[in-house]
Design a protein around this motif. Structure first.
Motif, PDB file in Angstrom:
ATOM      1  N   GLY A 119     102.753 -36.408 -12.115  1.00  0.00           N
ATOM      2  CA  GLY A 119     101.480 -35.803 -11.771  1.00  0.00           C
ATOM      3  C   GLY A 119     101.027 -34.756 -12.766  1.00  0.00           C
ATOM      4  O   GLY A 119      99.823 -34.580 -12.994  1.00  0.00           O
ATOM      5  N   GLN A 120     101.968 -34.063 -13.395  1.00  0.00           N
ATOM      6  CA  GLN A 120     101.631 -33.008 -14.351  1.00  0.00           C
ATOM      7  C   GLN A 120     101.319 -33.548 -15.745  1.00  0.00           C
ATOM      8  O   GLN A 120     100.596 -32.918 -16.503  1.00  0.00           O
ATOM      9  N   MET A 121     101.884 -34.709 -16.069  1.00  0.00           N
ATOM     10  CA  MET A 121     101.657 -35.275 -17.404  1.00  0.00           C
ATOM     11  C   MET A 121     100.342 -36.040 -17.418  1.00  0.00           C
ATOM     12  O   MET A 121      99.950 -36.642 -16.434  1.00  0.00           O
ATOM     13  N   GLY A 122      99.673 -36.034 -18.524  1.00  0.00           N
ATOM     14  CA  GLY A 122      98.428 -36.788 -18.641  1.00  0.00           C
ATOM     15  C   GLY A 122      98.691 -38.281 -18.632  1.00  0.00           C
ATOM     16  O   GLY A 122      99.698 -38.741 -19.180  1.00  0.00           O
ATOM     17  N   SER A 123      97.820 -39.046 -18.007  1.00  0.00           N
ATOM     18  CA  SER A 123      98.028 -40.489 -17.888  1.00  0.00           C
ATOM     19  C   SER A 123      98.109 -41.170 -19.251  1.00  0.00           C
ATOM     20  O   SER A 123      98.757 -42.206 -19.390  1.00  0.00           O
ATOM     21  N   SER A 124      97.487 -40.603 -20.271  1.00  0.00           N
ATOM     22  CA  SER A 124      97.555 -41.211 -21.605  1.00  0.00           C
ATOM     23  C   SER A 124      98.954 -41.106 -22.204  1.00  0.00           C
ATOM     24  O   SER A 124      99.291 -41.843 -23.124  1.00  0.00           O
ATOM     25  N   ASP A 125      99.764 -40.188 -21.684  1.00  0.00           N
ATOM     26  CA  ASP A 125     101.128 -40.010 -22.197  1.00  0.00           C
ATOM     27  C   ASP A 125     102.154 -40.869 -21.463  1.00  0.00           C
ATOM     28  O   ASP A 125     103.314 -40.898 -21.844  1.00  0.00           O
ATOM     29  N   LEU A 126     101.738 -41.541 -20.397  1.00  0.00           N
ATOM     30  CA  LEU A 126     102.680 -42.240 -19.533  1.00  0.00           C
ATOM     31  C   LEU A 126     102.776 -43.727 -19.835  1.00  0.00           C
ATOM     32  O   LEU A 126     101.799 -44.360 -20.234  1.00  0.00           O
ATOM     33  N   HIS A 127     103.945 -44.272 -19.608  1.00  0.00           N
ATOM     34  CA  HIS A 127     104.180 -45.708 -19.669  1.00  0.00           C
ATOM     35  C   HIS A 127     103.372 -46.354 -18.547  1.00  0.00           C
ATOM     36  O   HIS A 127     103.075 -45.697 -17.543  1.00  0.00           O
ATOM     37  N   ARG A 128     103.045 -47.631 -18.689  1.00  0.00           N
ATOM     38  CA  ARG A 128     102.247 -48.291 -17.649  1.00  0.00           C
ATOM     39  C   ARG A 128     102.940 -48.249 -16.291  1.00  0.00           C
ATOM     40  O   ARG A 128     102.290 -48.234 -15.256  1.00  0.00           O
ATOM     41  N   LYS A 129     104.256 -48.219 -16.275  1.00  0.00           N
ATOM     42  CA  LYS A 129     105.012 -48.027 -15.028  1.00  0.00           C
ATOM     43  C   LYS A 129     105.809 -46.735 -15.217  1.00  0.00           C
ATOM     44  O   LYS A 129     106.914 -46.750 -15.735  1.00  0.00           O
ATOM     45  N   GLY A 171     105.097 -44.637 -24.177  1.00  0.00           N
ATOM     46  CA  GLY A 171     104.726 -43.731 -23.094  1.00  0.00           C
ATOM     47  C   GLY A 171     105.937 -43.197 -22.348  1.00  0.00           C
ATOM     48  O   GLY A 171     107.029 -43.735 -22.421  1.00  0.00           O
ATOM     49  N   ALA A 172     105.697 -42.125 -21.634  1.00  0.00           N
ATOM     50  CA  ALA A 172     106.763 -41.447 -20.887  1.00  0.00           C
ATOM     51  C   ALA A 172     107.065 -42.181 -19.588  1.00  0.00           C
ATOM     52  O   ALA A 172     106.180 -42.738 -18.942  1.00  0.00           O
ATOM     53  N   THR A 173     108.332 -42.162 -19.221  1.00  0.00           N
ATOM     54  CA  THR A 173     108.809 -42.745 -17.973  1.00  0.00           C
ATOM     55  C   THR A 173     109.773 -41.761 -17.337  1.00  0.00           C
ATOM     56  O   THR A 173     110.582 -41.150 -18.031  1.00  0.00           O
ATOM     57  N   VAL A 174     109.688 -41.616 -16.017  1.00  0.00           N
ATOM     58  CA  VAL A 174     110.599 -40.743 -15.287  1.00  0.00           C
ATOM     59  C   VAL A 174     111.479 -41.630 -14.417  1.00  0.00           C
ATOM     60  O   VAL A 174     110.986 -42.393 -13.585  1.00  0.00           O
ATOM     61  N   SER A 206     104.092 -33.984 -33.081  1.00  0.00           N
ATOM     62  CA  SER A 206     102.970 -33.049 -32.962  1.00  0.00           C
ATOM     63  C   SER A 206     103.395 -31.816 -32.159  1.00  0.00           C
ATOM     64  O   SER A 206     103.789 -31.928 -31.001  1.00  0.00           O
ATOM     65  N   GLU A 207     103.280 -30.657 -32.779  1.00  0.00           N
ATOM     66  CA  GLU A 207     103.609 -29.406 -32.097  1.00  0.00           C
ATOM     67  C   GLU A 207     102.740 -29.211 -30.859  1.00  0.00           C
ATOM     68  O   GLU A 207     103.211 -28.759 -29.813  1.00  0.00           O
ATOM     69  N   THR A 208     101.475 -29.580 -30.955  1.00  0.00           N
ATOM     70  CA  THR A 208     100.543 -29.455 -29.830  1.00  0.00           C
ATOM     71  C   THR A 208     100.997 -30.319 -28.662  1.00  0.00           C
ATOM     72  O   THR A 208     101.025 -29.875 -27.516  1.00  0.00           O
ATOM     73  N   TRP A 209     101.356 -31.575 -28.944  1.00  0.00           N
ATOM     74  CA  TRP A 209     101.812 -32.485 -27.894  1.00  0.00           C
ATOM     75  C   TRP A 209     103.100 -31.976 -27.253  1.00  0.00           C
ATOM     76  O   TRP A 209     103.229 -31.971 -26.033  1.00  0.00           O
ATOM     77  N   ARG A 210     104.053 -31.548 -28.082  1.00  0.00           N
ATOM     78  CA  ARG A 210     105.328 -31.043 -27.551  1.00  0.00           C
ATOM     79  C   ARG A 210     105.104 -29.825 -26.668  1.00  0.00           C
ATOM     80  O   ARG A 210     105.701 -29.700 -25.598  1.00  0.00           O
ATOM     81  N   SER A 211     104.243 -28.932 -27.091  1.00  0.00           N
ATOM     82  CA  SER A 211     103.949 -27.738 -26.303  1.00  0.00           C
ATOM     83  C   SER A 211     103.298 -28.106 -24.970  1.00  0.00           C
ATOM     84  O   SER A 211     103.671 -27.603 -23.913  1.00  0.00           O
ATOM     85  N   ARG A 212     102.310 -29.001 -25.020  1.00  0.00           N
ATOM     86  CA  ARG A 212     101.633 -29.438 -23.799  1.00  0.00           C
ATOM     87  C   ARG A 212     102.611 -30.146 -22.853  1.00  0.00           C
ATOM     88  O   ARG A 212     102.601 -29.923 -21.636  1.00  0.00           O
ATOM     89  N   THR A 213     103.499 -30.976 -23.415  1.00  0.00           N
ATOM     90  CA  THR A 213     104.471 -31.698 -22.607  1.00  0.00           C
ATOM     91  C   THR A 213     105.472 -30.736 -21.981  1.00  0.00           C
ATOM     92  O   THR A 213     105.806 -30.848 -20.792  1.00  0.00           O
ATOM     93  N   ALA A 214     105.945 -29.766 -22.758  1.00  0.00           N
ATOM     94  CA  ALA A 214     106.868 -28.755 -22.221  1.00  0.00           C
ATOM     95  C   ALA A 214     106.206 -27.967 -21.098  1.00  0.00           C
ATOM     96  O   ALA A 214     106.835 -27.697 -20.063  1.00  0.00           O
ATOM     97  N   ASP A 215     104.932 -27.609 -21.279  1.00  0.00           N
ATOM     98  CA  ASP A 215     104.199 -26.904 -20.227  1.00  0.00           C
ATOM     99  C   ASP A 215     104.083 -27.761 -18.965  1.00  0.00           C
ATOM    100  O   ASP A 215     104.211 -27.251 -17.846  1.00  0.00           O
ATOM    101  N   SER A 216     103.846 -29.055 -19.133  1.00  0.00           N
ATOM    102  CA  SER A 216     103.750 -29.969 -17.989  1.00  0.00           C
ATOM    103  C   SER A 216     105.067 -30.036 -17.223  1.00  0.00           C
ATOM    104  O   SER A 216     105.084 -29.995 -15.990  1.00  0.00           O
ATOM    105  N   ILE A 217     106.156 -30.121 -17.958  1.00  0.00           N
ATOM    106  CA  ILE A 217     107.473 -30.182 -17.318  1.00  0.00           C
ATOM    107  C   ILE A 217     107.764 -28.864 -16.602  1.00  0.00           C
ATOM    108  O   ILE A 217     108.229 -28.859 -15.454  1.00  0.00           O
ATOM    109  N   ALA A 218     107.470 -27.750 -17.266  1.00  0.00           N
ATOM    110  CA  ALA A 218     107.693 -26.437 -16.640  1.00  0.00           C
ATOM    111  C   ALA A 218     106.854 -26.293 -15.377  1.00  0.00           C
ATOM    112  O   ALA A 218     107.333 -25.778 -14.353  1.00  0.00           O
ATOM    113  N   GLN A 219     105.610 -26.759 -15.412  1.00  0.00           N
ATOM    114  CA  GLN A 219     104.751 -26.685 -14.224  1.00  0.00           C
ATOM    115  C   GLN A 219     105.311 -27.553 -13.100  1.00  0.00           C
ATOM    116  O   GLN A 219     105.284 -27.169 -11.929  1.00  0.00           O
ATOM    117  N   ALA A 220     105.842 -28.723 -13.438  1.00  0.00           N
ATOM    118  CA  ALA A 220     106.448 -29.591 -12.423  1.00  0.00           C
ATOM    119  C   ALA A 220     107.659 -28.912 -11.786  1.00  0.00           C
ATOM    120  O   ALA A 220     107.852 -28.987 -10.567  1.00  0.00           O
TER     121      ALA A 220
END
Length: 182
Positions: free
Chosen positions: A103-113, A37-40, A149-163
């Motif tokens: 906040g922009q990334m889906g919770s399923s993509d995130l690390h537990r912390k 999962g993703a961590t910031v 996954s191209e779909t995942w990368r696109s969605r993730t890039a959109d989330s980062i851009a929105q943030a």
């Protein structure tokens, strides 16, 4: 082109960057069940204090404190205070942006912390809000499947851009409110 960690920050500063996002995909051979999962990351308080000491030891303080010119006969204590204040404000803005990314990334993509802090060198800019975004771990089959996954990368890039857009929209609205009507 490979750039050393410090060169990445210098490059962004040289281009007049107002936000620094270091994007990574790492592997974690031990405890791979935990590493998914993703961590910031933002800079930890302890690392910030160490960096303030390092910056204070340098000859030219003006770049480190956003262009404030300190005469050479100025007391080093004043310089340390100004650098510390600049770093604290930058760290606060970094945390605000990090929360926006989460906040922009889906919770399923995130690390537990999903929000952490550490002393990563790329986060040590005293005047540019900075985050390190660990997209996931190539050692995790689930993360690896997403990252290819191209779909995942696109969605993730959109989330980062929105943030990024949200972060700057709020800063712009805040500066307009403090400056009064035009």
């Amino acid at each position: 082109t490979f750039l050393a960690l410090r060169e990445r920050v210098e490059f962004a500063q040289g281009k007049g960057g107002n936000l620094f996002v270091s994007i990574h995909a790492d592997s974690f051979p031990k405890s791979t069940a935990e590493a998914r999962g993703a961590t910031v990351y933002t800079l930890s308080e302890r690392a910030s204090d160490d960096e303030a000491k390092e910056l204070a030891a340098k000859e030219n303080f003006s770049d480190a404190i956003a262009g404030v010119d300190l005469p050479s006969d100025r007391d080093e204590v004043v310089a340390n205070i100004l650098i510390d204040l600049a770093q604290r404000e930058t760290q606060n803005r970094s945390i605000i942006f990090a929360k926006s990314v989460v906040g922009q990334m889906g919770s399923s993509d995130l690390h537990r912390k999903s929000l952490k802090s550490a002393g990563f060198r790329v986060l040590k800019s005293p005047d540019v809000p900075s985050v390190l975004l660990e997209l996931g771990y190539v050692s995790s089959q689930q993360d690896l499947k997403q990252m290819v996954s191209e779909t995942w990368r696109s969605r993730t890039a959109d989330s980062i851009a929105q943030a990024v857009n949200t972060y700057f929209s709020k800063r712009l609205a805040g500066s307009r409110a403090s400056n009064g009507p035009n």
